[in-house]
Structures are given as structure tokens and as C-alpha cells.
Motif scaffolding. Sequence first.
Motif, short mmCIF file in Angstrom:
data_model
loop_
_atom_site.label_atom_id
_atom_site.label_comp_id
_atom_site.label_asym_id
_atom_site.label_seq_id
_atom_site.Cartn_x
_atom_site.Cartn_y
_atom_site.Cartn_z
N TYR A 308 0.85 -1.19 0.00
CA TYR A 308 0.00 0.00 0.00
C TYR A 308 0.89 1.24 0.00
O TYR A 308 2.11 1.15 0.16
CB TYR A 308 -0.92 0.01 1.23
N VAL A 309 0.29 2.39 -0.19
CA VAL A 309 1.02 3.65 -0.17
C VAL A 309 0.80 4.33 1.18
O VAL A 309 -0.33 4.56 1.60
CB VAL A 309 0.55 4.58 -1.30
N SER A 310 1.89 4.64 1.85
CA SER A 310 1.80 5.32 3.14
C SER A 310 1.19 6.70 2.96
O SER A 310 1.53 7.43 2.04
CB SER A 310 3.19 5.45 3.76
N HIS A 311 0.31 7.06 3.87
CA HIS A 311 -0.28 8.39 3.87
C HIS A 311 0.19 9.21 5.08
O HIS A 311 -0.49 10.13 5.53
CB HIS A 311 -1.81 8.30 3.81
N THR A 312 1.38 8.85 5.57
CA THR A 312 2.06 9.69 6.55
C THR A 312 2.97 10.62 5.77
O THR A 312 3.96 10.19 5.18
CB THR A 312 2.90 8.85 7.53
#
Length: 433
Positions: A308-312
Motif C-alpha cells: 500500500y502507499v503510506s499516507h504519513t
Amino acid sequence: METGSLRRNCVVLCATGALVVAAGLIACAPQVQETGSMGDGGAVVAETPKPMPAADEYGVVKADSWKSIYPNEYRTYRENDANSLESGKHDYLELYLALNSMYEGYAFALGYNEAAGHTHTLEDVKETPRTTEKAQLANCISCKTPQFTAMVNTMGEDIYKQPFWDVVEQFDEPISCYNCHENDPQSLTVTNKFFARALGSADSPQVSKEAQSCGQCHNEYYFDPETKATTNPYTGLENMTPDAILAYYDERGYKDWEHPETGAAMLKVQHPEFETLYGGAQTFMVKQGMTCADCHMGKKVAEDGITYVSHTWRSPLEDEELMEANCNTSGCHASDEGGIAGKVAAIQAEEEARVTAISEKIEQMIARVAEQRESGALSGDALAEVQRLHRVSQFYWDFVMVENSEGAHNPELTFETLDKAEAAVDQALSMLA
């Protein structure tokens, strides 16, 4: 004046070259998570897609509503909560004393703290002295909540003219999914239509949606004097340079405020990250196809094996996994002494020293102009020229000061712009000697 790397918490890397990411460019959009059971022949049979969560009264599906559908993206989004107003933010007016003189007469002289993270944007704008101690309009809510963005897109730009406090209290969602994805997590969009217009239909295809979705808030803008609408001072990539932006303002006779000591028509620049990367000739990194998401988000693998793509949203310096995999060992910076962190540290140290030194020169210029205006020694054409030089020098200086990478995004442009700021203030000081 104190110096150092304390100025901004959003230190940006990957600036002096491109990362070679073997897996390809990292997308900002959340990745579809495979679910289902094994059917005949071993094929994965997808479960029925989950229904779209309900939108609020503004048409925004809030971040919390996506929690069970995109748990990894949501969890990393919530990690931004730690970057709060209480997490030790710097007061720039104390850290850079010259700002008190440079911003005198403008709201930034009332309060200018290091910004909190994206999940605290509403708190931030409601607690700054710039809105609590000075009357503002609703245009100050731009890029603080997707609910205001949706309201503008639905009701039109007249909402910008409404008093700030009459509008802002109804909102409760900070920057979140809608800003970049609208209500479709599998796509990216520019919800701020003013930025889409400024980029232009001809240049839009040249810039990835990953960069546009970030750039729609990380850009230089002003409030149109008549409509009060949030507006970018350019159309197209070629006109996104500091020189072209200053010319745009000059041609329109635009000013943000008049400096009370010098009488100069001043400009206040806002976080021009997109222009610094994409404007004019563009950076080497951009030409290699890199986007904001490649350095400030990054792909991760969850415990269950899902990618997944980190959204931090953070500096790559704070992501050791990304740095080692994509920058220091396999990327363009593998041969840099100390890795990319060492290279960026050197750029930022030079930028910080020059920003500080030039600000002190501008402060000195302001004091001399004020003294000579009061005594009558400076007037007429000479005063007008010094006022012009004040406007020019502080604009170029501010363009670098408020850009969040401290020079790392585009070192060449950074130091060229500081050269212009210093040349203008030196010319003014020579006239005031």
C-alpha cells in the motif's frame, strides 16, 4: 540571529538528482486490496465491492468513513496526528527576529509559528493570531478543509468574501482523502479549481496527477482584490518562476500591504513548492519523472503482505527504509558522501546562512529608510526607488524563506533567487549610506 535547520519541519530531499526506483513511480492513490476466495481453477474470485460511504452535507466522504475499506492508508493517515500544535512548534518571530521588522504592518507580524501537520489544519488556522487578532475573510480557509473546497465548487466564489468566523466554525474535517481523491480513492484529482485553471489545459498533461494533487495547495497564491478569490499569479508552467511572478504582480500594481516604515508596496509569498520544482526550466528530478509522493509517502508492505502507499506525509529523512532502498544504495545518490542526507544538509546549511544574512540586511535597510524619511533626507524619486528595491529584495528573499525544502528541491533556483534578493538590498543600502 539564531540559525540552523529549525526553520521548517517539512525538510524535503531527493532534490539534487532523481531516485531510480526499480519498481517504478510510487502512486499517491490508495491501492486496491485484494479480497475474496479461491474459485474453480485456483482463480481469485473478488468479493462484491463495498458500498461508497455516505457523504456529509458538503458532499465530502470523511476520512473516518474509509477506515474499514482502506485500513492501511487510514492508519498511516492518522499517524499525521502526532504533528500537532503541541508537538514543539517554533515561533519564527522569535527564531528570526528580523521578521518582526520585515512583516511589520501585516498579519504575519502578529503570529508566525511553524505549521502543524495536515490533520491539524483547521485547528491551526483558527488559533493563529492572524485570524484571532485581525479580521479576515473566508478565503483564508483555502486548503484547510475539503468541506470549504467542496462549498466553493458548489456555491461559487462569492463565498470567499464572507467573514472568516462566519464560515469556518461549521467545518470539522481537516485536509483528508477528498482533497486529493474527491470521493474516489482509486483516482487523483485537483479539487482546487483555481490551481487547475492556473496550470492550464496545455500544461496539465505534462505534470503527473500525483504532483498536481499535492501542488494544488503547495503553491504561491494571492487573493484577487475585487473577487477576493484565491488566485495563482500565473498561467502555465513557464510563468511559474520568481521573475515571472514578480512581473505579474508589478504589471497589476498589486500589493499585499504597505510597509509602515518604508512605505513600500509589499508582497507576501506563500509556500511555493510546486513552482520551485516545476516552474520554468524545471528540476532534474522532475525531468526524471519523480513526484512529491515518491519522496514524501512511499510504498509499504503490511503484515498481511499487502502493498500500500503510506499516507504519513513527512520528510524522506524520517523514512530510513525509503532512504536506504531508493536513495543511498540503489538510486542516484549512492555515490554521495554521507548519502543524500549529507548532501541535503550541506545545501540547507548554505541556504539557512544566506537567508539569515540577507534578512539582517533587509532589516538594516528598513531602519535606515525610516530614519531618513522622518528626517526628510529621503524623498521623491530616491525614496520611490528605495521602496521598489525593498519590495523586490523582500519578495525574492521570501520566495526562498517560505519554500519548505530549505533549498533542497531546487538548489540552483534557490541561490539564484537569493542572489537577486541580496543584489537589490545591497543597492538600496548603497543609496542610504
